[in-house]
Write a protein that holds these residues in place. Structure first.
Motif, PDB file in Angstrom:
ATOM      1  N   SER A 233      -7.270   4.217   1.719  1.00  0.00           N
ATOM      2  CA  SER A 233      -6.653   3.052   1.091  1.00  0.00           C
ATOM      3  C   SER A 233      -5.954   3.499  -0.189  1.00  0.00           C
ATOM      4  N   VAL A 234      -5.374   2.554  -0.884  1.00  0.00           N
ATOM      5  CA  VAL A 234      -4.744   2.885  -2.165  1.00  0.00           C
ATOM      6  C   VAL A 234      -5.787   3.436  -3.122  1.00  0.00           C
TER       7      VAL A 234
ATOM      8  N   MET B  46      -4.970  -5.530  -0.266  1.00  0.00           N
ATOM      9  CA  MET B  46      -3.880  -4.571  -0.366  1.00  0.00           C
ATOM     10  C   MET B  46      -4.393  -3.231  -0.893  1.00  0.00           C
ATOM     11  N   PHE B  47      -5.265  -3.265  -1.868  1.00  0.00           N
ATOM     12  CA  PHE B  47      -5.764  -2.031  -2.474  1.00  0.00           C
ATOM     13  C   PHE B  47      -6.840  -1.335  -1.643  1.00  0.00           C
TER      14      PHE B  47
ATOM     15  N   ARG C 238       0.828  -1.202   0.000  1.00  0.00           N
ATOM     16  CA  ARG C 238       0.000   0.000   0.000  1.00  0.00           C
ATOM     17  C   ARG C 238       0.863   1.253   0.000  1.00  0.00           C
TER      18      ARG C 238
ATOM     19  N   ALA D 132      -0.490   4.936  -0.821  1.00  0.00           N
ATOM     20  CA  ALA D 132      -1.329   5.122   0.358  1.00  0.00           C
ATOM     21  C   ALA D 132      -0.444   5.448   1.562  1.00  0.00           C
TER      22      ALA D 132
ATOM     23  N   SER E 288     -14.227   1.706   0.401  1.00  0.00           N
ATOM     24  CA  SER E 288     -13.032   0.873   0.440  1.00  0.00           C
ATOM     25  C   SER E 288     -13.076  -0.088   1.622  1.00  0.00           C
TER      26      SER E 288
END
Length: 157
Positions: A104-105, A90-91, A27, A32, A117
Motif C-alpha cells: 500500500s502507500v 486510499m493509503f 495510490r 504505491a 495495512s
C-alpha cells in the motif's frame, strides 16, 4: 456546526466522484505500485459512485435543511466518517493480485507492513459501509422529520 453543514451540503456532490477516484488512482500518485487492484477498482468504482449519490439525492427532499442551506448534524457526522474512511482506504489498499503482492502507500513509504495495512484497510472498508448506511438512514430521517413537522394548511376558527 453550521459551517460544517454548509460544507457537507456542497461536498456531498463532489465526494462521490473525487474520493473513489483517489482510492483508485491516488495510490499511484503517492508512490504505491499499481497492479490488478486498479482494474478491479475501476470496475467497482462506478457502482460506488452511484451508491454514494443516493444520500445527497434524498437530502434534496429535506425541507428544513434546504431552507437553512445546510444539512443535519447526524448526516454530517455520517458523511465525515464515510469520507475519512475512504481516505484511509486510499493509503492502505494493498494490491494482492500479483505475486509478490504490491504494498500500500503506507507500506511503500515504510510506515507499516503490508499485512498491517490490510488490517487497516478492512477496518476502513467496514467504516465506509457503516458510514454510507448512516448517511442514507439520517437522510431519510431528515426528510421524514421535515415533512411531519409542517403546520396544517387550513385551521378551524
Amino acid at each position: 456546526m453550521r459551517l460544517s453543514g454548509r460544507f457537507v451540503r456542497v461536498f456531498q456532490w463532489i465526494a462521490p466522484v473525487l474520493l473513489p477516484a483517489l482510492v483508485v488512482f491516488g495510490r499511484g500518485l503517492l508512490g504505491a505500485p499499481m497492479g490488478w487492484m486498479m482494474l478491479v477498482a475501476m470496475i467497482i468504482g462506478p457502482l460506488v459512485v452511484i451508491a454514494m449519490y443516493i444520500a445527497p439525492i434524498i437530502v434534496l427532499f429535506d425541507r428544513d435543511a434546504k431552507a437553512a442551506r445546510s444539512t443535519r448534524v447526524l448526516y454530517n457526522v455520517a458523511s465525515w466518517v464515510t469520507w475519512g474512511a475512504l481516505l484511509v482506504m486510499m493509503f492502505t489498499l494493498v494490491d494482492g493480485g500479483d505475486s509478490p503482492p504490491f504494498g500500500s502507500v503506507l507500506s511503500t513509504w515504510g510506515w507499516m507492513s503490508s499485512d498491517a495495512s490490510s488490517i487497516f484497510f478492512a477496518a476502513a472498508m467496514a467504516a465506509v459501509v457503516i458510514g454510507w448506511l448512516g448517511t442514507i438512514t439520517t437522510a431519510i430521517f431528515g426528510v421524514v422529520q421535515s415533512r411531519s413537522a409542517k403546520p396544517p394548511l387550513l385551521s378551524a376558527p
